[in-house]
Design a protein around this motif. Sequence first.
Motif, PDB file in Angstrom:
ATOM      1  N   GLU A 104       0.829  -1.204   0.000  1.00  0.00           N
ATOM      2  CA  GLU A 104       0.000   0.000   0.000  1.00  0.00           C
ATOM      3  C   GLU A 104       0.869   1.261   0.000  1.00  0.00           C
ATOM      4  O   GLU A 104       0.603   2.213  -0.748  1.00  0.00           O
ATOM      5  CB  GLU A 104      -0.942   0.000   1.201  1.00  0.00           C
ATOM      6  N   ASP A 105       1.917   1.285   0.847  1.00  0.00           N
ATOM      7  CA  ASP A 105       2.797   2.455   0.895  1.00  0.00           C
ATOM      8  C   ASP A 105       3.551   2.627  -0.432  1.00  0.00           C
ATOM      9  O   ASP A 105       3.750   3.750  -0.909  1.00  0.00           O
ATOM     10  CB  ASP A 105       3.797   2.307   2.036  1.00  0.00           C
ATOM     11  N   GLU A 106       3.960   1.512  -1.002  1.00  0.00           N
ATOM     12  CA  GLU A 106       4.674   1.577  -2.272  1.00  0.00           C
ATOM     13  C   GLU A 106       3.793   2.162  -3.365  1.00  0.00           C
ATOM     14  O   GLU A 106       4.232   3.018  -4.146  1.00  0.00           O
ATOM     15  CB  GLU A 106       5.137   0.179  -2.667  1.00  0.00           C
ATOM     16  N   GLN A 107       2.541   1.733  -3.412  1.00  0.00           N
ATOM     17  CA  GLN A 107       1.607   2.251  -4.402  1.00  0.00           C
ATOM     18  C   GLN A 107       1.371   3.751  -4.206  1.00  0.00           C
ATOM     19  O   GLN A 107       1.364   4.528  -5.163  1.00  0.00           O
ATOM     20  CB  GLN A 107       0.273   1.498  -4.303  1.00  0.00           C
ATOM     21  N   ALA A 108       1.211   4.158  -2.950  1.00  0.00           N
ATOM     22  CA  ALA A 108       0.949   5.565  -2.659  1.00  0.00           C
ATOM     23  C   ALA A 108       2.135   6.435  -3.067  1.00  0.00           C
ATOM     24  O   ALA A 108       1.967   7.506  -3.679  1.00  0.00           O
ATOM     25  CB  ALA A 108       0.636   5.745  -1.174  1.00  0.00           C
ATOM     26  N   LEU A 109       3.339   5.997  -2.741  1.00  0.00           N
ATOM     27  CA  LEU A 109       4.528   6.760  -3.100  1.00  0.00           C
ATOM     28  C   LEU A 109       4.710   6.823  -4.614  1.00  0.00           C
ATOM     29  O   LEU A 109       5.069   7.873  -5.167  1.00  0.00           O
ATOM     30  CB  LEU A 109       5.764   6.131  -2.454  1.00  0.00           C
ATOM     31  N   ALA A 110       4.486   5.700  -5.293  1.00  0.00           N
ATOM     32  CA  ALA A 110       4.640   5.671  -6.747  1.00  0.00           C
ATOM     33  C   ALA A 110       3.658   6.613  -7.427  1.00  0.00           C
ATOM     34  O   ALA A 110       3.998   7.285  -8.409  1.00  0.00           O
ATOM     35  CB  ALA A 110       4.459   4.246  -7.261  1.00  0.00           C
ATOM     36  N   ARG A 111       2.429   6.687  -6.902  1.00  0.00           N
ATOM     37  CA  ARG A 111       1.439   7.598  -7.482  1.00  0.00           C
ATOM     38  C   ARG A 111       1.800   9.055  -7.208  1.00  0.00           C
ATOM     39  O   ARG A 111       1.590   9.927  -8.050  1.00  0.00           O
ATOM     40  CB  ARG A 111       0.054   7.269  -6.952  1.00  0.00           C
ATOM     41  N   ARG A 112       2.316   9.323  -6.027  1.00  0.00           N
ATOM     42  CA  ARG A 112       2.760  10.692  -5.723  1.00  0.00           C
ATOM     43  C   ARG A 112       3.849  11.135  -6.683  1.00  0.00           C
ATOM     44  O   ARG A 112       3.854  12.277  -7.151  1.00  0.00           O
ATOM     45  CB  ARG A 112       3.255  10.772  -4.277  1.00  0.00           C
ATOM     46  N   TYR A 113       4.771  10.242  -6.949  1.00  0.00           N
ATOM     47  CA  TYR A 113       5.858  10.593  -7.863  1.00  0.00           C
ATOM     48  C   TYR A 113       5.350  10.752  -9.287  1.00  0.00           C
ATOM     49  O   TYR A 113       5.704  11.702  -9.987  1.00  0.00           O
ATOM     50  CB  TYR A 113       6.952   9.529  -7.810  1.00  0.00           C
ATOM     51  N   ARG A 114       4.496   9.834  -9.732  1.00  0.00           N
ATOM     52  CA  ARG A 114       3.991   9.879 -11.105  1.00  0.00           C
ATOM     53  C   ARG A 114       3.076  11.075 -11.330  1.00  0.00           C
ATOM     54  O   ARG A 114       3.186  11.783 -12.342  1.00  0.00           O
ATOM     55  CB  ARG A 114       3.248   8.595 -11.428  1.00  0.00           C
ATOM     56  N   ASP A 115       2.161  11.324 -10.406  1.00  0.00           N
ATOM     57  CA  ASP A 115       1.125  12.342 -10.608  1.00  0.00           C
ATOM     58  C   ASP A 115       1.570  13.738 -10.184  1.00  0.00           C
ATOM     59  O   ASP A 115       1.119  14.742 -10.759  1.00  0.00           O
ATOM     60  CB  ASP A 115      -0.143  11.949  -9.846  1.00  0.00           C
ATOM     61  N   GLU A 116       2.428  13.814  -9.156  1.00  0.00           N
ATOM     62  CA  GLU A 116       2.800  15.117  -8.603  1.00  0.00           C
ATOM     63  C   GLU A 116       4.273  15.433  -8.781  1.00  0.00           C
ATOM     64  O   GLU A 116       4.740  16.501  -8.348  1.00  0.00           O
ATOM     65  CB  GLU A 116       2.440  15.168  -7.109  1.00  0.00           C
ATOM     66  N   ASP A 117       5.022  14.510  -9.399  1.00  0.00           N
ATOM     67  CA  ASP A 117       6.462  14.684  -9.567  1.00  0.00           C
ATOM     68  C   ASP A 117       7.135  14.949  -8.221  1.00  0.00           C
ATOM     69  O   ASP A 117       8.023  15.803  -8.102  1.00  0.00           O
ATOM     70  CB  ASP A 117       6.747  15.826 -10.542  1.00  0.00           C
TER      71      ASP A 117
END
Length: 292
Positions: free
Chosen positions: A40-53
């Motif tokens: 879950e944490d990995e998914q959240a971090l990956a989305r933050r990086y992808r969507d918000e740079d």
Amino acid sequence: MSETSMSQALVANNLPIPGAIGSLDAYIGAVYRIPVLSAEDEQALARRYRDEDDLDAARELVMSHLRFVVHVARGYNGYGLPLGDLIQEGNIGLMKAVKRFDPDVGVRLVSFAVHWIRAEMHEFILRNWRIVKVATTKAQRKLFFNLRKSKQRLGWLNAEEVRAVAADLNVSEREVMEMESRLSGRDIGFDMTADDSDDHAPPAPAAYLVAPEEDPSQAYERTDHEENQLELLRDGLRALDERSRDIIRRRWLDADNKATLQELADEYGVSAERIRQIEANALKKMKALFAA
């Protein structure tokens, strides 16, 4: 990134490092203390990086997987290259993987990153394992790593094993045998022995390899031949009329700005086919001079 700079990167992120900053053991100990992320944490971090740079999210993804890079690097210890350098290259692959990771695909980052990590390590091994590259194409690289693994298990391959490896990797038996020969070779200094004081050491290749281009008579003969060819070319150009000479020079001798048939046709007010005919006739005259 060197062993010291890898450790300094951990310090910059407020991660505890035991012992000396420049110690590879200290670095490995520190990365193994970094907590492993939940899915879950990995998914959240990956989305933050992808969507918000979000670079902080990317950094956390990288840091949490440094232990995996160490694990992969240890598998290449048998190649005789420094573990710290392998880890360094693997970290580059990990960062490339994080940059390209898509959390919506439904796989963990570690499964995606392993290919990037190994790819960087493989490139490093192939660049540094020998002075002369043992593998340059994709097929040769695959053969290099698979064959070396087989040789560690089997030693020298017999004919049946060569056929099996060739069939498994979809290459020819000749390629397998050639790569086995490369793997078994070693680098030799060209102009000196390993120990100049060793009177019993075999001579260096510089003592017995022939260099024909250094022979004075052959060098003179080669230079004389080249000068003769240039003089024949000048004679051939002088024998042409002005238009033919200009066409040959601009079509064949101006390597940086070669004129097209159509460009010359527009300039001389004739068809491109006529320029081609003039060029062919001029070349025929020059060839006759060279053959004489």
